[in-house]
Design an enzyme around this catalytic site. Structure first.
Site, PDB file in Angstrom:
ATOM      1  N   GLY A   8     -11.888   5.312   1.776  1.00 41.29           N
ATOM      2  CA  GLY A   8     -10.866   5.396   0.748  1.00 41.29           C
ATOM      3  C   GLY A   8     -11.475   5.229  -0.622  1.00 41.29           C
ATOM      4  O   GLY A   8     -12.066   4.184  -0.920  1.00 41.29           O
ATOM      5  N   ALA A   9     -11.363   6.266  -1.471  1.00 40.30           N
ATOM      6  CA  ALA A   9     -11.979   6.246  -2.799  1.00 40.30           C
ATOM      7  C   ALA A   9     -10.942   6.129  -3.899  1.00 40.30           C
ATOM      8  O   ALA A   9     -11.159   6.586  -5.019  1.00 40.30           O
ATOM      9  CB  ALA A   9     -12.825   7.511  -3.006  1.00 40.30           C
ATOM     10  N   SER A  11      -8.308   3.522  -6.237  1.00 40.05           N
ATOM     11  CA  SER A  11      -8.664   2.452  -7.169  1.00 40.05           C
ATOM     12  C   SER A  11      -9.050   1.160  -6.448  1.00 40.05           C
ATOM     13  O   SER A  11     -10.079   0.549  -6.761  1.00 40.05           O
ATOM     14  CB  SER A  11      -7.505   2.200  -8.141  1.00 40.05           C
ATOM     15  N   GLY A  13      -9.899   0.753  -3.152  1.00 44.93           N
ATOM     16  CA  GLY A  13     -11.082   0.972  -2.324  1.00 44.93           C
ATOM     17  C   GLY A  13     -12.354   0.960  -3.146  1.00 44.93           C
ATOM     18  O   GLY A  13     -13.362   0.343  -2.758  1.00 44.93           O
ATOM     19  N   LYS A 191       5.656  -7.843  -1.347  1.00 44.42           N
ATOM     20  CA  LYS A 191       5.593  -8.053  -2.801  1.00 44.42           C
ATOM     21  C   LYS A 191       5.686  -6.741  -3.555  1.00 44.42           C
ATOM     22  O   LYS A 191       6.144  -6.704  -4.704  1.00 44.42           O
ATOM     23  CB  LYS A 191       4.318  -8.821  -3.170  1.00 44.42           C
ATOM     24  N   ASP A 244      -0.234 -13.053  -5.012  1.00 46.57           N
ATOM     25  CA  ASP A 244      -0.120 -11.599  -5.040  1.00 46.57           C
ATOM     26  C   ASP A 244       1.210 -11.173  -5.649  1.00 46.57           C
ATOM     27  O   ASP A 244       1.286 -10.207  -6.417  1.00 46.57           O
ATOM     28  CB  ASP A 244      -0.252 -11.066  -3.612  1.00 46.57           C
ATOM     29  N   THR A 248       1.513  -8.842  -9.056  1.00 44.88           N
ATOM     30  CA  THR A 248       2.088  -7.506  -8.912  1.00 44.88           C
ATOM     31  C   THR A 248       3.374  -7.358  -9.708  1.00 44.88           C
ATOM     32  O   THR A 248       3.657  -6.289 -10.244  1.00 44.88           O
ATOM     33  CB  THR A 248       2.350  -7.210  -7.418  1.00 44.88           C
ATOM     34  N   GLU A 281       3.045   1.757  -3.052  1.00 45.22           N
ATOM     35  CA  GLU A 281       3.317   1.556  -1.628  1.00 45.22           C
ATOM     36  C   GLU A 281       4.749   1.109  -1.345  1.00 45.22           C
ATOM     37  O   GLU A 281       5.321   1.426  -0.311  1.00 45.22           O
ATOM     38  CB  GLU A 281       2.339   0.531  -1.045  1.00 45.22           C
TER      39      GLU A 281
END
Length: 334
Positions: A8-9, A11, A13, A191, A244, A248, A281
């Protein structure tokens, strides 16, 4: 030098690959687009997700999953949560056996309501002693810049958690260990949904009272669901829970909070999603988290209301006032 593969490339990852490289590892990043892999290799930069930041020389990128995985002593999975199943089906034959599989993903699968560790177990056959989760306040840009941060490495096997802790402990990144995989995953997934609600409040111009109320009640909902699924309630007061959630919900760097803010300003889900490569997500996971809560008879009004907004069944303003006007009742902690 230990080799770690990061699949996974995006942000997060790429940021975690930077953490691993700064901790002294050789990191091979798998990217979906060859052009992005070439940019990482030739310019030492991820121009699509972390523009302007130079990546460590110990990071290389490839579009070939077999090449990324070859010789890796740990595999990190950092793709969007709703694409994990399809990706793992393609990668299963090339992933090295007996090495830890580390999830950076914060979501609940639509349709199955499975947590990401459960999807990994189903697709790879790996046991709980090999599956770990990294969660906490993980705003990718700050971590990639080398700003101080702490997170949790959770695994049912204490030895695996400790080995992974050492693997990613860098001068600016402090990992703590935990064996509560369920709690860490639910904290990370839920979250995002709460951050959408906070973002809507911001977009509507509401002040700190509204934001603090949503954050606090969101923590209650998260802990309620986690406890029903067997998590340790103390996890939700730590980095993978409250830490978290606060990051967030509070930061403009948060994709979910920013997405919610635009919803509050009157944009549609389709309009917002069409203007960015980044994945919020919570937009997908809100429905699966709500479904999961229903399966366990857990009341999660914020998640339910956010799901209605995302589905176009309620406006952000109506959502927030509906939450406040619900019938009051006595609860153990507020």
């Amino acid at each position: 030098m230990t080799k770690v593969a990061v699949f996974g490339a995006g942000s997060w990852g790429t940021a975690f690959a930077t953490v691993l490289a700064n901790a002294g590892n050789q990191v091979s990043v798998w990217g979906r687009r060859e052009s992005l892999c070439e940019a990482i290799n030739s310019r030492h930069e991820n121009p699509d997700y972390l523009p302007g930041l130079r990546l460590p020389d110990a990071i290389t990128a490839t579009h070939d999953p077999a090449a990324a995985a070859e010789g890796a002593e740990a595999v990190v999975l950092a793709v969007p949560s709703q694409s994990l199943r399809d990706n793992l089906a393609e990668w299963a034959d090339v992933l090295p056996s007996a090495v830890p599989l580390v999830s950076l993903m914060k979501g609940v699968e639509v349709g199955t309501t499975l947590r990401m560790s459960e999807v990994i177990a189903e697709l790879t056959g790996a046991g709980p002693e090999r599956i770990a989760v990294v969660s906490g306040p993980n705003l990718a840009r700050e971590i990639a810049e080398g700003q101080p941060a702490a997170s949790v490495v959770a695994c049912a096997d204490e030895g695996t958690a400790t080995r992974l802790q050492k693997l990613c402990h860098s001068p600016a990144f402090r990992p703590y260990t935990n064996n509560d995989v369920i709690g860490c995953e639910l904290g990370g997934a839920t979250k995002n949904v709460i951050a959408l609600a906070v973002g809507m409040a911001v977009g509507l111009g509401f002040g700190d009272n509204a934001r603090a109320s949503v954050i606090t009640r969101g923590l209650v909902e998260t802990a309620r669901l986690g406890t029903a699924l067997g998590a340790d309630e103390h996890t939700f007061s730590g980095l993978a829970g409250l830490g978290d959630l606060v990051a967030t919900c509070s930061s403009p760097l948060s994709r979910n909070r920013s997405f919610g803010e635009k919803l509050g300003q009157g944009m549609t889900v389709a309009e917002i999603a069409g203007g960015t490569r980044q994945v919020a997500e919570g937009v997908k996971s809100c429905s699966s988290i709500t479904e999961l809560a229903h399966h366990h008879d857990v009341e999660m009004p914020i998640a339910e209301h956010v799901t209605k907004v995302v589905a176009g069944e309620m406006t952000p303003k109506d959502m927030l006032f509906s939450l406040v006007s619900r019938s009051a009742k006595s609860e153990r902690w507020g």
